[in-house]
Write a protein that holds these residues in place. Structure first.
Motif, PDB file in Angstrom:
ATOM      1  N   VAL A 112       6.739  13.764   4.361  1.00  0.00           N
ATOM      2  CA  VAL A 112       7.344  12.882   3.373  1.00  0.00           C
ATOM      3  C   VAL A 112       7.212  11.444   3.838  1.00  0.00           C
ATOM      4  O   VAL A 112       7.276  11.156   5.031  1.00  0.00           O
ATOM      5  CB  VAL A 112       8.846  13.213   3.172  1.00  0.00           C
ATOM      6  CG1 VAL A 112       9.486  12.257   2.174  1.00  0.00           C
ATOM      7  CG2 VAL A 112       9.023  14.652   2.720  1.00  0.00           C
ATOM      8  N   THR A 113       7.003  10.534   2.903  1.00  0.00           N
ATOM      9  CA  THR A 113       7.009   9.108   3.228  1.00  0.00           C
ATOM     10  C   THR A 113       7.495   8.335   2.023  1.00  0.00           C
ATOM     11  O   THR A 113       7.659   8.890   0.933  1.00  0.00           O
ATOM     12  CB  THR A 113       5.615   8.620   3.678  1.00  0.00           C
ATOM     13  OG1 THR A 113       5.737   7.346   4.311  1.00  0.00           O
ATOM     14  CG2 THR A 113       4.665   8.484   2.490  1.00  0.00           C
ATOM     15  N   ARG A 114       7.711   7.052   2.210  1.00  0.00           N
ATOM     16  CA  ARG A 114       8.180   6.194   1.124  1.00  0.00           C
ATOM     17  C   ARG A 114       7.129   5.187   0.727  1.00  0.00           C
ATOM     18  O   ARG A 114       6.310   4.774   1.543  1.00  0.00           O
ATOM     19  CB  ARG A 114       9.452   5.452   1.546  1.00  0.00           C
ATOM     20  CG  ARG A 114      10.685   6.312   1.674  1.00  0.00           C
ATOM     21  CD  ARG A 114      11.877   5.464   2.102  1.00  0.00           C
ATOM     22  NE  ARG A 114      13.117   6.218   2.122  1.00  0.00           N
ATOM     23  CZ  ARG A 114      14.282   5.698   2.477  1.00  0.00           C
ATOM     24  NH1 ARG A 114      14.357   4.432   2.857  1.00  0.00           N
ATOM     25  NH2 ARG A 114      15.376   6.445   2.471  1.00  0.00           N
ATOM     26  N   SER A 115       7.182   4.770  -0.529  1.00  0.00           N
ATOM     27  CA  SER A 115       6.339   3.687  -1.023  1.00  0.00           C
ATOM     28  C   SER A 115       7.124   2.939  -2.093  1.00  0.00           C
ATOM     29  O   SER A 115       8.113   3.460  -2.625  1.00  0.00           O
ATOM     30  CB  SER A 115       5.041   4.239  -1.621  1.00  0.00           C
ATOM     31  OG  SER A 115       5.230   4.624  -2.968  1.00  0.00           O
ATOM     32  N   PRO A 116       6.710   1.721  -2.445  1.00  0.00           N
ATOM     33  CA  PRO A 116       7.393   1.002  -3.528  1.00  0.00           C
ATOM     34  C   PRO A 116       7.291   1.718  -4.865  1.00  0.00           C
ATOM     35  O   PRO A 116       8.046   1.419  -5.787  1.00  0.00           O
ATOM     36  CB  PRO A 116       6.656  -0.341  -3.566  1.00  0.00           C
ATOM     37  CG  PRO A 116       6.080  -0.508  -2.209  1.00  0.00           C
ATOM     38  CD  PRO A 116       5.710   0.884  -1.780  1.00  0.00           C
ATOM     39  N   CYS A 117       6.363   2.662  -4.969  1.00  0.00           N
ATOM     40  CA  CYS A 117       6.200   3.424  -6.201  1.00  0.00           C
ATOM     41  C   CYS A 117       7.025   4.705  -6.206  1.00  0.00           C
ATOM     42  O   CYS A 117       6.928   5.513  -7.121  1.00  0.00           O
ATOM     43  CB  CYS A 117       4.723   3.761  -6.410  1.00  0.00           C
ATOM     44  SG  CYS A 117       3.677   2.339  -6.743  1.00  0.00           S
ATOM     45  N   GLY A 118       7.810   4.926  -5.163  1.00  0.00           N
ATOM     46  CA  GLY A 118       8.601   6.139  -5.066  1.00  0.00           C
ATOM     47  C   GLY A 118       8.289   6.866  -3.775  1.00  0.00           C
ATOM     48  O   GLY A 118       7.370   6.497  -3.037  1.00  0.00           O
ATOM     49  N   SER A 119       9.043   7.894  -3.478  1.00  0.00           N
ATOM     50  CA  SER A 119       8.783   8.688  -2.291  1.00  0.00           C
ATOM     51  C   SER A 119       7.648   9.662  -2.553  1.00  0.00           C
ATOM     52  O   SER A 119       7.426  10.101  -3.679  1.00  0.00           O
ATOM     53  CB  SER A 119      10.043   9.459  -1.886  1.00  0.00           C
ATOM     54  OG  SER A 119      11.048   8.563  -1.453  1.00  0.00           O
ATOM     55  N   ALA A 120       6.934   9.994  -1.488  1.00  0.00           N
ATOM     56  CA  ALA A 120       5.807  10.906  -1.608  1.00  0.00           C
ATOM     57  C   ALA A 120       6.022  12.089  -0.682  1.00  0.00           C
ATOM     58  O   ALA A 120       6.621  11.970   0.381  1.00  0.00           O
ATOM     59  CB  ALA A 120       4.511  10.183  -1.240  1.00  0.00           C
ATOM     60  N   SER A 121       5.510  13.247  -1.103  1.00  0.00           N
ATOM     61  CA  SER A 121       5.586  14.446  -0.284  1.00  0.00           C
ATOM     62  C   SER A 121       4.303  15.222  -0.493  1.00  0.00           C
ATOM     63  O   SER A 121       3.404  14.788  -1.217  1.00  0.00           O
ATOM     64  CB  SER A 121       6.790  15.302  -0.691  1.00  0.00           C
ATOM     65  OG  SER A 121       6.592  15.837  -1.981  1.00  0.00           O
ATOM     66  N   GLY A 122       4.214  16.387   0.147  1.00  0.00           N
ATOM     67  CA  GLY A 122       3.041  17.212  -0.036  1.00  0.00           C
ATOM     68  C   GLY A 122       2.817  17.597  -1.490  1.00  0.00           C
ATOM     69  O   GLY A 122       1.699  17.881  -1.899  1.00  0.00           O
ATOM     70  N   ALA A 123       3.893  17.599  -2.296  1.00  0.00           N
ATOM     71  CA  ALA A 123       3.762  17.951  -3.711  1.00  0.00           C
ATOM     72  C   ALA A 123       3.083  16.852  -4.507  1.00  0.00           C
ATOM     73  O   ALA A 123       2.379  17.106  -5.471  1.00  0.00           O
ATOM     74  CB  ALA A 123       5.133  18.253  -4.304  1.00  0.00           C
ATOM     75  N   THR A 124       3.295  15.601  -4.108  1.00  0.00           N
ATOM     76  CA  THR A 124       2.671  14.504  -4.844  1.00  0.00           C
ATOM     77  C   THR A 124       1.238  14.287  -4.409  1.00  0.00           C
ATOM     78  O   THR A 124       0.392  13.898  -5.201  1.00  0.00           O
ATOM     79  CB  THR A 124       3.446  13.187  -4.650  1.00  0.00           C
ATOM     80  OG1 THR A 124       3.453  12.844  -3.258  1.00  0.00           O
ATOM     81  CG2 THR A 124       4.869  13.304  -5.139  1.00  0.00           C
ATOM     82  N   GLY A 125       0.938  14.548  -3.145  1.00  0.00           N
ATOM     83  CA  GLY A 125      -0.427  14.422  -2.684  1.00  0.00           C
ATOM     84  C   GLY A 125      -0.912  12.984  -2.659  1.00  0.00           C
ATOM     85  O   GLY A 125      -0.123  12.042  -2.655  1.00  0.00           O
TER      86      GLY A 125
END
Length: 282
Positions: A112-125
């Motif tokens: 998991v990580t964060r970005s200004p566009c929202g958090s990202a995880s393996g599901a978002t790719g």
């Protein structure tokens, strides 16, 4: 793809192995579970839903971990492919649009990580965030591509990296901002149609990049990219999910469209020929 001797990019931000802070994951609910597979592991999260992210789902905290040898090889591969995109677009921009090219940074993360566009995880790719002009890539996605989606080969993976960089090219040209503004004032059906054109243009720009690295290609590489494009068509994914394809819900284009626009860019090598927004036929 022959990458031996190709330099590594300096525009890599490595967040792998770090502890992941809690946060909120937003955006993907807008496009629906059906297209998560395509969006997550091939073409990235749709820009507008990310910018509008609802932020309702909590992200669990994870502990630091060691980076595997396989992940490290994937990172080295990604860095070299990214370097080729930097060289290609740095040459194309002055010649075709009469301006300099500013490359994006690519964030490697695991979990998991964060970005200004929202958090990202393996599901978002993998996805591109125009807010910070960075592409985000979970290093596990190469394995998912090959084993779960049937898109095998190193050039299939390279095509995906090039696609995310193509979204940065669109951002540099002002296209992402225009499309996002348009999406905010029209119906969902019209917004989806605009997003399809955006994604097909990114496929075409990926083809432009592929033409420029022909000297690095091995037999079958283009076939790998075309196969990957077909595996992520909206119609194919909806059929795979056991549903009748519904064009008004498409956000990335059909298998035929995606593979064809990649080949348009590959044959042409020109940004102008990737203007899907003026095309009568997608």
């Amino acid at each position: 793809m022959r990458l031996r001797g190709v330099r590594s990019s300096r525009n890599i931000e490595d967040r792998r192995g770090r502890a992941s802070a809690g946060g909120k994951a937003g955006g993907l609910g807008v496009v629906g579970v059906l297209l998560v597979l395509a969006i997550g592991y091939f073409t990235g999260v749709d820009v507008s839903p990310l910018l509008e992210g609802d932020g309702t789902r909590p992200v669990e905290q994870s502990a630091p971990r060691e980076i595997s040898a396989e992940e490290q090889r994937a990172a080295e591969f990604t860095s070299r492919v990214l370097a080729t995109t930097e060289d290609v677009w740095a040459a194309i921009f002055p010649a075709q649009v009469r301006r300099d090219y500013e490359p994006p940074r690519l964030v490697l993360y695991s979990g998991v990580t964060r970005s200004p566009c929202g958090s990202a995880s393996g599901a978002t790719g993998p996805f591109y965030c125009p807010a910070d002009e960075k592409a985000y890539l979970d290093t596990d996605f190469f394995t998912t591509m090959s084993r779960q989606l049937g898109a095998k080969g190193d050039f299939a993976a390279a095509y995906v990296i090039a696609h995310e960089v193509a979204h940065h090219v669109q951002n540099e040209l002002g296209i992402l901002g225009e499309v996002n503004a348009y999406r905010q004032r029209v119906s969902q059906r019209e917004a989806n149609a605009a997003t399809v054109r955006l994604e097909l243009q990114a496929d075409c720009l990926s083809g432009v990049w592929a033409r420029s690295v022909k000297g690095l290609l091995e037999p079958g590489d283009i076939d790998e990219a075309v196969n990957a494009a077909r595996k992520i068509g909206d119609d194919y994914l909806q059929k795979r999910a056991g549903r009748v394809p519904q064009p008004h819900t498409f956000t990335h284009g059909t298998s035929e469209q995606r593979s064809r626009w990649f080949q348009v860019g590959y044959r042409s090598g020109k940004i102008a020929d990737c203007d899907t927004f003026r095309a009568d036929r997608l």
